[in-house]
Design a protein around this motif. Structure first.
Motif, PDB file in Angstrom:
ATOM      1  N   LEU A 144     -84.205 -31.165  84.188  1.00 19.01           N
ATOM      2  CA  LEU A 144     -83.288 -30.896  85.294  1.00 19.01           C
ATOM      3  C   LEU A 144     -82.984 -32.136  86.131  1.00 19.01           C
ATOM      4  N   SER A 145     -83.585 -33.272  85.800  1.00 28.82           N
ATOM      5  CA  SER A 145     -83.279 -34.506  86.534  1.00 28.82           C
ATOM      6  C   SER A 145     -81.845 -34.950  86.269  1.00 28.82           C
ATOM      7  N   SER A 146     -81.267 -34.461  85.187  1.00 26.84           N
ATOM      8  CA  SER A 146     -79.842 -34.674  84.944  1.00 26.84           C
ATOM      9  C   SER A 146     -79.211 -33.309  84.673  1.00 26.84           C
ATOM     10  N   GLU A 147     -77.936 -33.231  84.852  1.00 25.63           N
ATOM     11  CA  GLU A 147     -77.204 -31.974  84.708  1.00 25.63           C
ATOM     12  C   GLU A 147     -77.495 -31.331  83.353  1.00 25.63           C
ATOM     13  N   CYS A 148     -77.847 -30.051  83.361  1.00 22.72           N
ATOM     14  CA  CYS A 148     -78.089 -29.331  82.110  1.00 22.72           C
ATOM     15  C   CYS A 148     -77.868 -27.843  82.329  1.00 22.72           C
ATOM     16  N   SER A 149     -77.848 -27.107  81.231  1.00 26.28           N
ATOM     17  CA  SER A 149     -77.650 -25.660  81.276  1.00 26.28           C
ATOM     18  C   SER A 149     -78.965 -24.965  80.940  1.00 26.28           C
ATOM     19  N   GLU A 150     -79.002 -23.655  81.151  1.00 26.23           N
ATOM     20  CA  GLU A 150     -80.183 -22.899  80.751  1.00 26.23           C
ATOM     21  C   GLU A 150     -80.411 -23.029  79.252  1.00 26.23           C
ATOM     22  N   GLU A 151     -79.352 -23.064  78.478  1.00 22.38           N
ATOM     23  CA  GLU A 151     -79.476 -23.215  77.021  1.00 22.38           C
ATOM     24  C   GLU A 151     -80.135 -24.550  76.672  1.00 22.38           C
ATOM     25  N   ASP A 152     -79.790 -25.612  77.396  1.00 27.15           N
ATOM     26  CA  ASP A 152     -80.443 -26.911  77.181  1.00 27.15           C
ATOM     27  C   ASP A 152     -81.949 -26.815  77.447  1.00 27.15           C
ATOM     28  N   LEU A 153     -82.308 -26.063  78.493  1.00 26.68           N
ATOM     29  CA  LEU A 153     -83.717 -25.899  78.825  1.00 26.68           C
ATOM     30  C   LEU A 153     -84.447 -25.090  77.759  1.00 26.68           C
ATOM     31  N   VAL A 154     -83.782 -24.061  77.245  1.00 29.76           N
ATOM     32  CA  VAL A 154     -84.358 -23.260  76.156  1.00 29.76           C
ATOM     33  C   VAL A 154     -84.618 -24.158  74.954  1.00 29.76           C
ATOM     34  N   ASP A 155     -83.638 -24.978  74.607  1.00 30.06           N
ATOM     35  CA  ASP A 155     -83.793 -25.895  73.470  1.00 30.06           C
ATOM     36  C   ASP A 155     -84.956 -26.863  73.687  1.00 30.06           C
ATOM     37  N   ALA A 156     -85.143 -27.305  74.936  1.00 31.37           N
ATOM     38  CA  ALA A 156     -86.252 -28.214  75.243  1.00 31.37           C
ATOM     39  C   ALA A 156     -87.592 -27.520  74.995  1.00 31.37           C
ATOM     40  N   LEU A 157     -87.715 -26.273  75.434  1.00 35.09           N
ATOM     41  CA  LEU A 157     -88.959 -25.532  75.194  1.00 35.09           C
ATOM     42  C   LEU A 157     -89.196 -25.319  73.706  1.00 35.09           C
ATOM     43  N   LEU A 158     -88.136 -24.945  72.990  1.00 39.66           N
ATOM     44  CA  LEU A 158     -88.272 -24.709  71.546  1.00 39.66           C
ATOM     45  C   LEU A 158     -88.673 -25.979  70.812  1.00 39.66           C
ATOM     46  N   GLY A 159     -88.216 -27.119  71.303  1.00 41.22           N
ATOM     47  CA  GLY A 159     -88.543 -28.388  70.668  1.00 41.22           C
ATOM     48  C   GLY A 159     -89.961 -28.858  70.947  1.00 41.22           C
ATOM     49  N   GLU A 160     -90.558 -28.349  72.023  1.00 44.52           N
ATOM     50  CA  GLU A 160     -91.875 -28.817  72.445  1.00 44.52           C
ATOM     51  C   GLU A 160     -93.005 -27.837  72.130  1.00 44.52           C
ATOM     52  N   TYR A 161     -92.686 -26.545  72.138  1.00 40.99           N
ATOM     53  CA  TYR A 161     -93.720 -25.519  71.979  1.00 40.99           C
ATOM     54  C   TYR A 161     -93.403 -24.587  70.806  1.00 40.99           C
ATOM     55  N   GLU A 162     -94.442 -24.005  70.256  1.00 40.45           N
ATOM     56  CA  GLU A 162     -94.267 -23.012  69.201  1.00 40.45           C
ATOM     57  C   GLU A 162     -94.058 -21.657  69.867  1.00 40.45           C
ATOM     58  N   VAL A 163     -92.811 -21.359  70.150  1.00 43.55           N
ATOM     59  CA  VAL A 163     -92.440 -20.129  70.842  1.00 43.55           C
ATOM     60  C   VAL A 163     -91.127 -19.635  70.245  1.00 43.55           C
ATOM     61  N   ASP A 164     -90.935 -18.325  70.218  1.00 48.48           N
ATOM     62  CA  ASP A 164     -89.678 -17.793  69.686  1.00 48.48           C
ATOM     63  C   ASP A 164     -88.579 -17.911  70.740  1.00 48.48           C
ATOM     64  N   ARG A 165     -87.341 -17.868  70.285  1.00 46.19           N
ATOM     65  CA  ARG A 165     -86.184 -18.065  71.175  1.00 46.19           C
ATOM     66  C   ARG A 165     -86.169 -17.039  72.300  1.00 46.19           C
ATOM     67  N   GLU A 166     -86.455 -15.788  72.006  1.00 49.38           N
ATOM     68  CA  GLU A 166     -86.413 -14.741  73.027  1.00 49.38           C
ATOM     69  C   GLU A 166     -87.396 -15.039  74.163  1.00 49.38           C
ATOM     70  N   THR A 167     -88.600 -15.450  73.818  1.00 44.18           N
ATOM     71  CA  THR A 167     -89.594 -15.795  74.831  1.00 44.18           C
ATOM     72  C   THR A 167     -89.150 -17.013  75.638  1.00 44.18           C
ATOM     73  N   ALA A 168     -88.632 -18.028  74.952  1.00 42.01           N
ATOM     74  CA  ALA A 168     -88.160 -19.238  75.635  1.00 42.01           C
ATOM     75  C   ALA A 168     -87.021 -18.898  76.595  1.00 42.01           C
ATOM     76  N   GLU A 169     -86.090 -18.057  76.159  1.00 42.13           N
ATOM     77  CA  GLU A 169     -84.968 -17.676  77.025  1.00 42.13           C
ATOM     78  C   GLU A 169     -85.462 -16.935  78.260  1.00 42.13           C
ATOM     79  N   ARG A 170     -86.401 -16.019  78.072  1.00 38.42           N
ATOM     80  CA  ARG A 170     -86.939 -15.257  79.194  1.00 38.42           C
ATOM     81  C   ARG A 170     -87.674 -16.184  80.169  1.00 38.42           C
TER      82      ARG A 170
END
Length: 89
Positions: free
Chosen positions: A45-71
């Motif tokens: 969030l230090s630079s402009e981003c969307s919730e989808e960008d944040l979801v992608d960041a979590l998916l790239g870093e952690y072993e979590v399914d998309r639904e959990t990351a989105e929530r």
């Protein structure tokens, strides 16, 4: 959306903490502790981003399914909005 410039992140004793400065200190009393994943999202969030960008960041870093990351991202963003520490919206 983007992190407020009036919240400064600091690492203290291995913990990531947001500290309000300026006028934000009048609205936010105390500091905000970030979890490991919260720290990752705050950095994004230090630079402009969307919730989808944040979801992608979590998916790239952690072993979590998309639904959990989105929530989790949605809950994190809503907490930031409630406290009033998101800027650029």
């Amino acid at each position: 959306m983007k992190a407020s410039e009036n919240m400064i992140e600091r690492e203290i004793a291995g913990e990531h903490i947001l500290v309000p400065v300026g006028e934000m200190a009048l609205r936010v009393h105390g500091m905000v502790n970030l979890s490991e994943s919260g720290h990752l999202l705050w950095q994004r969030l230090s630079s402009e981003c969307s919730e989808e960008d944040l979801v992608d960041a979590l998916l790239g870093e952690y072993e979590v399914d998309r639904e959990t990351a989105e929530r989790d991202v949605h809950e994190f963003v809503e907490k930031l909005r409630t406290v009033g520490i998101l800027g650029g919206e």
